[in-house]
Design a protein around this motif. Structure first.
Motif, PDB file in Angstrom:
ATOM      1  N   LYS A 126      12.537  77.772  30.228  1.00  8.29           N
ATOM      2  CA  LYS A 126      12.981  79.245  30.309  1.00  8.29           C
ATOM      3  C   LYS A 126      14.449  79.673  30.350  1.00  8.29           C
ATOM      4  O   LYS A 126      14.986  80.302  29.570  1.00  8.29           O
ATOM      5  CB  LYS A 126      12.139  79.881  31.342  1.00  8.29           C
ATOM      6  CG  LYS A 126      12.437  81.456  31.484  1.00  8.29           C
ATOM      7  CD  LYS A 126      11.312  82.047  32.600  1.00  8.29           C
ATOM      8  CE  LYS A 126      11.563  83.542  32.359  1.00  8.29           C
ATOM      9  NZ  LYS A 126      10.507  84.194  33.135  1.00  8.29           N
ATOM     10  N   GLU A 127      14.983  78.993  31.267  1.00  8.05           N
ATOM     11  CA  GLU A 127      16.627  79.194  31.256  1.00  8.05           C
ATOM     12  C   GLU A 127      17.257  78.620  30.129  1.00  8.05           C
ATOM     13  O   GLU A 127      18.223  79.487  29.678  1.00  8.05           O
ATOM     14  CB  GLU A 127      17.290  78.384  32.473  1.00  8.05           C
ATOM     15  CG  GLU A 127      16.684  78.768  33.693  1.00  8.05           C
ATOM     16  CD  GLU A 127      15.135  78.133  34.150  1.00  8.05           C
ATOM     17  OE1 GLU A 127      14.916  77.023  33.468  1.00  8.05           O
ATOM     18  OE2 GLU A 127      14.554  78.861  34.785  1.00  8.05           O
ATOM     19  N   LEU A 128      16.840  77.707  29.426  1.00  6.64           N
ATOM     20  CA  LEU A 128      17.844  77.233  28.275  1.00  6.64           C
ATOM     21  C   LEU A 128      17.110  77.951  27.071  1.00  6.64           C
ATOM     22  O   LEU A 128      18.045  78.292  26.192  1.00  6.64           O
ATOM     23  CB  LEU A 128      17.156  75.468  27.889  1.00  6.64           C
ATOM     24  CG  LEU A 128      17.827  75.122  26.851  1.00  6.64           C
ATOM     25  CD1 LEU A 128      19.536  75.273  26.913  1.00  6.64           C
ATOM     26  CD2 LEU A 128      17.515  73.576  26.686  1.00  6.64           C
ATOM     27  N   ALA A 129      15.781  78.438  27.022  1.00  6.56           N
ATOM     28  CA  ALA A 129      15.209  79.377  25.893  1.00  6.56           C
ATOM     29  C   ALA A 129      15.974  80.657  25.850  1.00  6.56           C
ATOM     30  O   ALA A 129      16.454  81.177  24.810  1.00  6.56           O
ATOM     31  CB  ALA A 129      13.822  79.707  26.143  1.00  6.56           C
ATOM     32  N   ALA A 130      16.354  81.072  27.077  1.00  2.38           N
ATOM     33  CA  ALA A 130      17.321  82.265  27.082  1.00  2.38           C
ATOM     34  C   ALA A 130      18.369  82.130  26.503  1.00  2.38           C
ATOM     35  O   ALA A 130      19.283  83.252  25.812  1.00  2.38           O
ATOM     36  CB  ALA A 130      17.717  82.953  28.726  1.00  2.38           C
ATOM     37  N   GLN A 131      19.249  81.069  26.500  1.00  5.02           N
ATOM     38  CA  GLN A 131      20.530  80.904  25.820  1.00  5.02           C
ATOM     39  C   GLN A 131      20.359  80.515  24.376  1.00  5.02           C
ATOM     40  O   GLN A 131      21.058  80.976  23.528  1.00  5.02           O
ATOM     41  CB  GLN A 131      20.923  79.664  26.638  1.00  5.02           C
ATOM     42  CG  GLN A 131      21.486  79.657  27.927  1.00  5.02           C
ATOM     43  CD  GLN A 131      22.064  78.579  28.582  1.00  5.02           C
ATOM     44  OE1 GLN A 131      22.464  77.667  27.825  1.00  5.02           O
ATOM     45  NE2 GLN A 131      21.776  78.306  29.746  1.00  5.02           N
ATOM     46  N   ILE A 132      19.250  79.960  23.960  1.00  3.18           N
ATOM     47  CA  ILE A 132      19.107  79.441  22.554  1.00  3.18           C
ATOM     48  C   ILE A 132      18.515  80.695  21.763  1.00  3.18           C
ATOM     49  O   ILE A 132      19.057  80.815  20.538  1.00  3.18           O
ATOM     50  CB  ILE A 132      18.179  78.375  22.603  1.00  3.18           C
ATOM     51  CG1 ILE A 132      18.856  77.125  23.278  1.00  3.18           C
ATOM     52  CG2 ILE A 132      17.771  77.989  20.980  1.00  3.18           C
ATOM     53  CD1 ILE A 132      17.822  75.967  23.262  1.00  3.18           C
ATOM     54  N   ALA A 133      17.571  81.564  22.195  1.00  5.81           N
ATOM     55  CA  ALA A 133      16.925  82.444  21.329  1.00  5.81           C
ATOM     56  C   ALA A 133      17.779  83.494  20.736  1.00  5.81           C
ATOM     57  O   ALA A 133      17.647  83.642  19.411  1.00  5.81           O
ATOM     58  CB  ALA A 133      15.786  83.287  22.438  1.00  5.81           C
ATOM     59  N   PRO A 134      18.664  83.841  21.228  1.00  4.70           N
ATOM     60  CA  PRO A 134      19.651  84.858  20.526  1.00  4.70           C
ATOM     61  C   PRO A 134      20.056  84.326  19.204  1.00  4.70           C
ATOM     62  O   PRO A 134      20.555  85.047  18.268  1.00  4.70           O
ATOM     63  CB  PRO A 134      20.725  85.306  21.539  1.00  4.70           C
ATOM     64  CG  PRO A 134      20.101  85.071  22.727  1.00  4.70           C
ATOM     65  CD  PRO A 134      19.374  83.931  22.671  1.00  4.70           C
TER      66      PRO A 134
END
Length: 97
Positions: A45-53
Motif C-alpha cells: 500500500k505505501e509503495l503503491a501510493a508513491q507509484i500510482a500517480p
C-alpha cells in the motif's frame, strides 16, 4: 502460483483505481504459458501510493528481480513465496525495488 514461476515471465503492474479498499491499488499480473495470466498479488500500500500517480492509470511492464520464500523456517514451516520486482518509472531517474 509463485512457486511455479521461473522469474523470466512477463510481468505487468495494473492500476486498480476502482478498488474499494485502496484507490492506489496496483495489481501484479504475470503471463505464463498458453496465454494464461495470473494475478499474484498487490504492490504494498505505501509503495503503491508513491507509484500510482506516475502510472496515470496505465499498465506498466516490469521485471521479476527475485522469487523469495519457499525455504523451511526454524519451526519447520515453509516461508511464504513472494516476488521482488524491478520497477522503472517513466520520466524518473530513480528505480524502485
Amino acid at each position: 502460483l509463485i512457486a511455479q514461476l521461473t522469474g523470466r515471465e512477463p510481468c505487468r503492474l495494473v492500476p486498480e483505481p476502482d478498488n474499494k479498499y485502496d484507490p492506489n491499488a496496483i495489481a501484479v499480473m504475470v503471463a505464463i504459458a498458453m496465454g494464461s495470466v495470473w494475478h499474484i498479488g498487490y504492490i504494498p500500500k505505501e509503495l503503491a501510493a508513491q507509484i500510482a500517480p506516475h502510472l496515470e492509470g496505465e499498465a506498466l511492464m516490469v521485471k521479476i528481480a527475485e522469487i523469495t520464500g519457499g525455504f523451511e523456517t526454524r519451526d519447520g514451516d515453509t516461508a511464504a513465496y513472494g516476488v521482488r520486482l524491478r520497477i522503472e518509472l517513466p520520466g524518473l531517474d530513480e528505480v524502485v525495488k
